[in-house]
Scaffold this motif. Structure first.
Motif, mmCIF file in Angstrom:
data_model
loop_
_atom_site.group_PDB
_atom_site.id
_atom_site.type_symbol
_atom_site.label_atom_id
_atom_site.label_comp_id
_atom_site.label_asym_id
_atom_site.label_seq_id
_atom_site.Cartn_x
_atom_site.Cartn_y
_atom_site.Cartn_z
ATOM 1 N N VAL A 58 0.859 -1.184 0.000
ATOM 2 C CA VAL A 58 0.000 0.000 0.000
ATOM 3 C C VAL A 58 0.898 1.238 0.000
ATOM 4 O O VAL A 58 1.582 1.509 0.993
ATOM 5 N N PRO A 59 0.923 1.982 -1.102
ATOM 6 C CA PRO A 59 1.796 3.155 -1.176
ATOM 7 C C PRO A 59 1.550 4.132 -0.020
ATOM 8 O O PRO A 59 0.406 4.436 0.321
ATOM 9 N N GLY A 60 2.645 4.575 0.590
ATOM 10 C CA GLY A 60 2.577 5.578 1.645
ATOM 11 C C GLY A 60 2.290 5.060 3.036
ATOM 12 O O GLY A 60 2.294 5.829 3.994
ATOM 13 N N LEU A 61 2.052 3.767 3.194
ATOM 14 C CA LEU A 61 1.681 3.221 4.498
ATOM 15 C C LEU A 61 2.911 2.770 5.279
ATOM 16 O O LEU A 61 3.754 2.039 4.763
ATOM 17 N N VAL A 62 3.003 3.229 6.527
ATOM 18 C CA VAL A 62 4.045 2.755 7.429
ATOM 19 C C VAL A 62 3.861 1.252 7.590
ATOM 20 O O VAL A 62 2.735 0.762 7.650
ATOM 21 N N ALA A 63 4.964 0.522 7.656
ATOM 22 C CA ALA A 63 4.842 -0.946 7.686
ATOM 23 C C ALA A 63 6.028 -1.575 8.390
ATOM 24 O O ALA A 63 7.096 -0.976 8.493
ATOM 25 N N LYS A 64 5.814 -2.814 8.851
ATOM 26 C CA LYS A 64 6.963 -3.652 9.162
ATOM 27 C C LYS A 64 7.629 -3.871 7.808
ATOM 28 O O LYS A 64 6.948 -4.174 6.830
ATOM 29 N N PRO A 65 8.940 -3.727 7.698
ATOM 30 C CA PRO A 65 9.574 -3.836 6.381
ATOM 31 C C PRO A 65 9.711 -5.284 5.909
ATOM 32 O O PRO A 65 10.791 -5.750 5.550
ATOM 33 N N VAL A 147 -6.368 4.130 5.499
ATOM 34 C CA VAL A 147 -4.907 4.022 5.632
ATOM 35 C C VAL A 147 -4.448 4.765 6.883
ATOM 36 O O VAL A 147 -3.652 4.245 7.673
ATOM 37 N N ALA A 148 -4.961 5.977 7.088
ATOM 38 C CA ALA A 148 -4.568 6.779 8.260
ATOM 39 C C ALA A 148 -4.951 6.071 9.557
ATOM 40 O O ALA A 148 -4.156 6.012 10.506
ATOM 41 N N ALA A 149 -6.157 5.530 9.612
ATOM 42 C CA ALA A 149 -6.609 4.829 10.822
ATOM 43 C C ALA A 149 -5.783 3.561 11.057
ATOM 44 O O ALA A 149 -5.390 3.264 12.196
ATOM 45 N N TYR A 150 -5.489 2.836 9.997
ATOM 46 C CA TYR A 150 -4.712 1.601 10.118
ATOM 47 C C TYR A 150 -3.283 1.908 10.553
ATOM 48 O O TYR A 150 -2.720 1.215 11.405
#
Length: 190
Positions: A58-65, A147-150
């Motif tokens: 998901v573009p722009g989403l903070v994630a575990k890499p 996305v913001a809430a997640y």
């Protein structure tokens, strides 16, 4: 490779803590490279679909890499063993997971006896059928408010469950299911 099935959840959590990373534009290219490696080793008659899933899709989403890959396969008498052999030849450690949908298999790499080693990748093996991971990914890609809430939820859970991977994952389940339900209820969806 170390047999991670022999470690307790606490040992796994300390060895592989939940770490969040800002979105990286290189993640789709990492997925494509892994997809190509998989296609070189997997019997083509077994492969139905290979998709990039999870937060790194998901573009722009903070994630575990961690690059999560959904591998959908045909169901044949020896499919599971063929897939396991192909994944092992590509450097993955295959883990039997009876709680996952059939064929009850996940494969991973990027994990070593002292922690993360290079790019972590998970391959989630499934038979044909609707996959909620794809529905969730596609919903997030078109709903910035979700996305913001997640992202907020994930950041909060990463602090609370830094060394408890299973609890981190389980604590996201209700939100994910809610988004999947919204996606399925949207006009034009079945």
């Amino acid at each position: 490779m170390q047999n991670f099935d022999q470690l307790t959840p606490e040992e796994l959590g300390k060895l592989f803590p939940i770490i969040m990373a800002e979105a990286d534009a290189a993640w789709p290219a990492v997925f494509e490279a892994e997809k190509n490696k998989l296609l070189q080793h997997l019997p083509p008659e077994l492969v139905l679909n290979i998709e990039h899933i999870g937060s790194t899709a998901v573009p722009g989403l903070v994630a575990k890499p961690t690059i999560d890959i959904l591998l959908q396969i045909n169901q044949t008498p020896d499919d599971r063993e063929q897939v396991k052999a192909a994944l092992a030849a590509t450097g993955y450690e295959c883990l039997d997971r009876p709680t996952l949908p059939p064929p009850h298999l996940v494969a991973m790499k990027g994990y070593g006896p002292n922690g993360f080693e290079g790019q972590a990748v998970h391959v989630h093996v499934r038979y044909a059928g609707e996959q909620s991971e794809l529905v969730f990914r596609d919903y997030l890609r078109t709903h910035p408010e979700a996305v913001a809430a997640y992202e907020k939820l994930k950041k909060d859970l990463a602090v609370t469950f830094r060394n408890h991977r299973e609890q981190y994952t389980e604590s996201k389940t209700a939100f994910i299911q809610e988004m999947v339900n919204l996606a399925k209820a949207a006009p034009g969806k079945k």
